[in-house]
Design a protein around this motif. Structure first.
Motif, PDB file in Angstrom:
ATOM      1  N   ALA A  90       9.424   4.231  -0.389  1.00  0.00           N
ATOM      2  CA  ALA A  90       9.533   3.596   0.923  1.00  0.00           C
ATOM      3  C   ALA A  90       8.520   4.221   1.885  1.00  0.00           C
ATOM      4  O   ALA A  90       7.890   3.527   2.690  1.00  0.00           O
ATOM      5  CB  ALA A  90      10.950   3.759   1.467  1.00  0.00           C
ATOM      6  N   TYR A  91       8.345   5.512   1.747  1.00  0.00           N
ATOM      7  CA  TYR A  91       7.394   6.236   2.588  1.00  0.00           C
ATOM      8  C   TYR A  91       5.983   5.699   2.348  1.00  0.00           C
ATOM      9  O   TYR A  91       5.231   5.403   3.288  1.00  0.00           O
ATOM     10  CB  TYR A  91       7.487   7.726   2.228  1.00  0.00           C
ATOM     11  CG  TYR A  91       6.795   8.699   3.141  1.00  0.00           C
ATOM     12  CD1 TYR A  91       6.163   8.289   4.317  1.00  0.00           C
ATOM     13  CD2 TYR A  91       6.794  10.060   2.845  1.00  0.00           C
ATOM     14  CE1 TYR A  91       5.537   9.216   5.137  1.00  0.00           C
ATOM     15  CE2 TYR A  91       6.172  10.986   3.657  1.00  0.00           C
ATOM     16  CZ  TYR A  91       5.535  10.557   4.800  1.00  0.00           C
ATOM     17  OH  TYR A  91       4.913  11.458   5.610  1.00  0.00           O
ATOM     18  N   PHE A  92       5.645   5.525   1.064  1.00  0.00           N
ATOM     19  CA  PHE A  92       4.333   4.998   0.692  1.00  0.00           C
ATOM     20  C   PHE A  92       4.117   3.606   1.296  1.00  0.00           C
ATOM     21  O   PHE A  92       3.096   3.331   1.937  1.00  0.00           O
ATOM     22  CB  PHE A  92       4.221   4.955  -0.833  1.00  0.00           C
ATOM     23  CG  PHE A  92       2.984   4.269  -1.337  1.00  0.00           C
ATOM     24  CD1 PHE A  92       1.733   4.873  -1.203  1.00  0.00           C
ATOM     25  CD2 PHE A  92       3.057   3.022  -1.936  1.00  0.00           C
ATOM     26  CE1 PHE A  92       0.591   4.235  -1.658  1.00  0.00           C
ATOM     27  CE2 PHE A  92       1.911   2.378  -2.390  1.00  0.00           C
ATOM     28  CZ  PHE A  92       0.678   2.991  -2.249  1.00  0.00           C
ATOM     29  N   VAL A  93       5.121   2.747   1.129  1.00  0.00           N
ATOM     30  CA  VAL A  93       5.014   1.387   1.673  1.00  0.00           C
ATOM     31  C   VAL A  93       4.846   1.443   3.188  1.00  0.00           C
ATOM     32  O   VAL A  93       4.016   0.732   3.766  1.00  0.00           O
ATOM     33  CB  VAL A  93       6.268   0.559   1.290  1.00  0.00           C
ATOM     34  CG1 VAL A  93       6.260  -0.787   2.010  1.00  0.00           C
ATOM     35  CG2 VAL A  93       6.314   0.356  -0.209  1.00  0.00           C
ATOM     36  N   ALA A  94       5.619   2.330   3.839  1.00  0.00           N
ATOM     37  CA  ALA A  94       5.539   2.435   5.300  1.00  0.00           C
ATOM     38  C   ALA A  94       4.134   2.860   5.725  1.00  0.00           C
ATOM     39  O   ALA A  94       3.582   2.328   6.691  1.00  0.00           O
ATOM     40  CB  ALA A  94       6.569   3.430   5.811  1.00  0.00           C
ATOM     41  N   LEU A  95       3.551   3.808   4.990  1.00  0.00           N
ATOM     42  CA  LEU A  95       2.207   4.285   5.355  1.00  0.00           C
ATOM     43  C   LEU A  95       1.165   3.176   5.192  1.00  0.00           C
ATOM     44  O   LEU A  95       0.353   2.943   6.091  1.00  0.00           O
ATOM     45  CB  LEU A  95       1.821   5.486   4.502  1.00  0.00           C
ATOM     46  CG  LEU A  95       2.451   6.811   4.909  1.00  0.00           C
ATOM     47  CD1 LEU A  95       2.114   7.882   3.887  1.00  0.00           C
ATOM     48  CD2 LEU A  95       1.971   7.225   6.294  1.00  0.00           C
ATOM     49  N   VAL A  96       1.209   2.483   4.031  1.00  0.00           N
ATOM     50  CA  VAL A  96       0.247   1.402   3.818  1.00  0.00           C
ATOM     51  C   VAL A  96       0.428   0.339   4.896  1.00  0.00           C
ATOM     52  O   VAL A  96      -0.537  -0.126   5.519  1.00  0.00           O
ATOM     53  CB  VAL A  96       0.412   0.794   2.402  1.00  0.00           C
ATOM     54  CG1 VAL A  96      -0.510  -0.396   2.237  1.00  0.00           C
ATOM     55  CG2 VAL A  96       0.119   1.849   1.357  1.00  0.00           C
ATOM     56  N   THR A  97       1.691  -0.019   5.146  1.00  0.00           N
ATOM     57  CA  THR A  97       1.964  -1.012   6.182  1.00  0.00           C
ATOM     58  C   THR A  97       1.444  -0.525   7.527  1.00  0.00           C
ATOM     59  O   THR A  97       0.870  -1.295   8.297  1.00  0.00           O
ATOM     60  CB  THR A  97       3.483  -1.268   6.296  1.00  0.00           C
ATOM     61  OG1 THR A  97       4.003  -1.400   4.991  1.00  0.00           O
ATOM     62  CG2 THR A  97       3.775  -2.523   7.099  1.00  0.00           C
ATOM     63  N   GLY A  98       1.655   0.764   7.801  1.00  0.00           N
ATOM     64  CA  GLY A  98       1.186   1.330   9.063  1.00  0.00           C
ATOM     65  C   GLY A  98      -0.316   1.195   9.212  1.00  0.00           C
ATOM     66  O   GLY A  98      -0.809   0.686  10.219  1.00  0.00           O
TER      67      GLY A  98
END
Lengths: 207, 474, 207
Positions: free
Chosen positions: A83-91
């Motif tokens: 989820a952290y990875f997805v959040a960073l890419v999304t960010g």
């Protein structure tokens, strides 16, 4: 002056981060291809903090505050890191999208690749500071992330006019608008996380 | 127009000076209580230095000293210019200015002495409540009297916001302060328990709404177009946003009482209306941002404009975060934590203080007809303010989310995971960081005070005449 | 007449503008606050609730004077973890004699609504005069002056009770007559401890 498009790699960005004037120059050149930036910079960078968080969490357990460290079961930890990875890419991607959406208003260049590369540069100090995740204590992380964020802010205001091809004045306005977006995005993330918690996903809360 | 007629700007100038003094005093009190949370013994056993007394001085000095003085100053300054008429009853305006300072000062002393009505943001006891009401009515007379004698027809949008500030705060203050006096320093609220809670947060939330949001939007709508030297981006949007804001803000109070002992429908209605509130709030932000976006070249010559630009960013954050925290499933974690404190300060430091600083850097040189003493100092102030508010908000997010999570955590067998004591003790680093943030922000404000003092030193307020009435107007 | 024309009229007439603002801003209060204020069920005391006696009332006013409520809430929410931590959740009828209410908005320290009877009088007294003597990590201020001052130094207790009687608190003449004697010889800390020990008892036993 070499353009950024010829030297896309996480290492190169880490180097640029330490030399703002060189970084501004590099980004001012022709825009890199979007898929190049994503594959060679954004994705590799976004992998770093989740992996460090996984290692730190699995080895030492998270300490948010008092008492015993909070050991999250391995599969939970994988989920959180993912989820952290997805959040960073999304960010990264969403901030670049917002920036390119604002470009017209502030007379900046439009190529999405340029925006993406710029956002990656601004995010770089925070990625480096995520080394603190190896010592998974909330306060240690904050202590390292805060100077990193101040450095990010500096890069944002300093390099935006050159990197995105607008005047210093309009760059200042655009940088402030991006600060607003990032703050709102971050607090939304907090909100979403908390809603998930109180909905029973994540740590066991007595609500 | 009477010959030799001039705007009454000295009263605005003095109010500006008082506001700067209150900002220093109020923020120093804030920094001191932040330090007390790190080193609890620095009250040295003195009642008046005790956290509970100083915290009330802090909130009252920044809201009613700094905030209201700044609003009065800018209202008096702008209402004359938007009406092309000098103040109605200038003597009364001076009375308002002086009596307000005396009231906040004496009130502050009474708070240190332990006079306390017990309601948050309405701590002053009944003699002060009456005095505030009287001064406020005089403020209304001066303000609306000036509007009534205006020489240009439409009432400009900044005046609607200042008008709403005056009217709604009067209504809230009078109802919420209803009490039976016992002694000079003690009274009992007319409302009790759960009903008192509903009334108090109707007041408390809308003091934020109509004073700290609406009043300062009045400041924005006058001074931003002045900085930018162009009209507001969309007049129509400002109309819609104003009425939607005035209508919906007043409902949002009960989101301070989620899961408390008040009826479910009151809580839910408060939550829904808080979410609705996002629309007019952001409409105003867009209006502001687009107005500056078209006037970027002004940033070259106007060191104050970037404060206003940044204040809009934090206005955007605070007006988004507020509705989000009113969602019950967010509030269940955030309520009673330092997240609330962080939210308040992203608004109070990031929005109210920054827009006021930006306005003062613009207003003060014009009042005395001089250049700002130092653009460099103002730039330093900008970066200190940005760093201070960022650190503050981050520290409180960290503290608040940790508290919310740890207080509610249960272990595998359904027992509480952490004791309150341990969670409280783990806050020390966040509180230390918050103290640093406060010091950084305060030192920026001190630079401003020096800068403005050097600007006005030895100068008198310039006497400005209203523009001649145009042919065929009114 | 369309909305723009209507607004043009409002913009041109200060009387209408004032009225418009007052009307539009009053709606929320009339629909939401007024019914709550008229709702008797919110003001009906719980079956075992009774008005504060002279000592507790004096203690409560000291609690207000020192702004204990800015760091301690008095509101246990109906959440599993909260009931575990503090005791039965708070109900409206328990606050019918609270003027003003003291639910608070911040827990720098723990909630106090169910504190009554959890600790001994001696513990409270020590803790109030010097918190770190009993809780080493505490960041609560010390209140040494409470131990030095007579509880009713002002001599206002009868006036207070009469004022509350006017607001509907059922004090008898005999109770009011006896009030000064009840406070005789007590210090402020005694009164505050009595108030704290009485907290939460109407809603059920929290011990």
């Amino acid at each position: 002056m070499a353009a950024i498009r010829n030297s896309l790699s996480p290492w190169h960005f880490a180097g640029l981060m330490a030399r703002p004037s060189k970084a501004c120059d590099r980004l001012a050149g022709p825009a890199p291809e979007v898929h190049d930036v994503i594959l060679r910079v954004v994705l590799p960078l976004s992998i770093v903090p989740p992996v460090l968080a996984y290692v730190g969490g699995a080895t030492f357990g998270w300490r948010l505050g008092g008492g015993e460290p909070l050991y999250i079961p391995a599969d939970g930890l994988v989920l959180i890191s993912l989820a952290y990875f997805v959040a960073l890419v999304t960010g990264f991607v969403s901030t670049a999208l917002v920036a390119s959406w604002m470009a017209g208003t502030y007379g900046a260049r439009r190529e999405f690749g340029a925006h993406l590369a710029f956002v990656a540069l601004v995010g770089m100090p925070a990625i480096v500071a995520s080394l603190a995740h190896l010592a998974p204590h909330a306060f240690v992380n904050m202590l390292l992330l805060i100077p990193a964020l101040i450095w990010s802010l500096y890069l944002l205001y300093r390099c935006l006019p050159a990197a995105l091809g607008t005047s210093p004045e309009r760059g200042m306005l655009m940088a402030s608008s991006l600060v607003a977006y990032v703050l709102v995005a971050f607090v939304s993330l907090l909100g979403i996380t908390v809603v998930l918690w109180s909905g029973g996903i994540g740590p066991a809360l007595g609500v | 127009m009477a010959a030799g007629e001039r705007y009454h700007d000295r009263v605005a100038g003095w109010l500006t000076g008082f506001a700067v003094l209150w900002s220093l005093l109020g923020m120093t009190a804030g920094v001191y209580i932040a330090a007390e949370l790190v080193w609890p013994t620095i009250d040295f056993g003195q009642e008046w230095l005790s956290y509970g007394r100083l915290r009330n001085l802090h909130t009252n000095a920044v809201i009613f000293g700094f905030g209201v003085s700044a609003l009065m100053a800018t209202a008096f300054y702008s209402v004359q210019r938007t009406c092309h008429a000098p103040l109605f009853a200038p003597g009364l305006a001076w009375f308002v200015a002086i009596a307000w300072q005396a009231g906040v000062l004496a009130g502050g002393v009474s708070l240190l002495a332990g006079w306390n009505g017990g309601k948050e943001y309405a701590e002053l006891e009944w003699p002060f409540d009456i005095a505030i009401a009287v001064v406020w009515v005089c403020f209304a007379v001066v303000f609306f009297g000036t509007i009534a004698r205006r020489r240009i027809q439409p009432i400009y949008v900044s005046n609607w916001f200042y008008g709403a500030l005056i009217i709604v705060i009067a209504m809230l203050h009078i109802v919420n302060s209803l009490a039976i006096p016992v002694t000079w320093s003690k009274s009992y609220s007319l409302f009790a328990g759960a009903q008192d809670a509903v009334v108090q947060w109707w007041y408390g939330h809308n003091a934020v709404g109509f004073l700290l949001t609406g009043g300062f939007l009045g400041m924005l709508y006058y001074f931003l177009p002045k900085h930018a030297d162009r009209p507001i981006w969309s007049y129509r949007l400002s109309i819609v946003a104003f009425w939607a804001f005035t209508y919906s803000y007043i409902w949002a109070g009960p989101h301070h009482l989620h899961y408390n002992a008040v009826p479910e429908w009151v809580q839910s209605l408060g939550m829904v209306m808080s979410l609705v509130l996002l629309a007019p709030s952001w409409a105003t932000m867009v209006n502001g941002v687009m107005t500056v976006a078209g006037a970027w070249e002004k940033l070259r010559t106007d060191p104050a404009l970037k404060f206003i630009v940044l204040s809009l960013a934090f206005y955007g954050l605070a007006t988004f975060e507020g509705p989000m925290m009113s969602i019950k499933s967010v509030n269940v974690v955030s309520h009673f934590t330092d997240w609330t404190v962080g939210h308040v300060h992203s608004g109070a430091l990031g929005w109210n203080a920054l827009i006021t600083f930006g306005t003062f850097y613009f207003l003060v040189p014009r009042l005395v007809g001089a250049e700002l003493y130092s653009t460099r100092l103002a730039n330093w102030h900008f970066w200190l303010a940005l760093a201070g508010v960022m650190l503050y908000v981050l520290a409180m997010w960290g503290a608040g989310v940790s508290q919310g999570l740890l207080w509610l955590s249960l272990d595998e067998i359904g027992e509480l995971s952490f004791s309150f004591k341990d969670i409280m003790a783990s806050m020390a680093p966040y509180y230390a960081l918050r103290l640093v943030a406060g010091v950084v922000f305060l030192s920026g404000a001190a630079l401003m005070a020096i800068n403005l003092w050097m600007t006005v030193q030895g100068r008198a307020v310039v006497r400005v005449a209203p523009p001649p009435v145009a042919e065929g107007a009114v | 007449m369309n909305a723009v024309d209507l607004h043009r009229r409002l913009e041109r007439n200060s009387g209408w503008l004032i009225f418009g603002i007052l009307f539009v801003s009053a709606i929320g209060g009339l629909v939401q606050v007024l019914p709550s204020v008229l709702d008797d069920s919110l003001a009906t005391p719980a079956a075992d609730a009774k008005p504060y006696g002279p000592v507790e009332l004096t203690g409560r006013d000291i609690y207000i004077r020192e702004s204990c409520g800015v760091c301690h809430s008095q509101q246990v929410r109906p959440l599993l973890a909260e009931v575990r931590r503090y005791g039965p959740f708070s109900k409206a009828g328990e606050f019918a004699f609270d003027r003003p209410f003291l639910w608070g908005s911040k827990r720098t320290g723990p909630d106090l609504h169910r504190i009554g009877g959890r600790y001994s009088d001696v513990w409270h007294r020590l803790h109030l005069l010097d918190p770190r003597a009993v809780v080493p990590d505490s960041i609560m201020p010390a209140y040494p002056w409470l131990g030095e001052r007579a509880a009713d130094a002002e001599g206002a207790i009868q006036a207070k009770m009469r004022a509350l009687r006017r607001l509907g608190h059922p004090y008898t003449d005999a109770e009011i007559d006896a009030a000064p004697a009840a406070l005789e010889g007590l210090t402020e800390v005694d009164a505050l401890v009595a108030y704290l020990q009485g907290l939460g008892t109407p809603g059920g036993d929290a011990r």
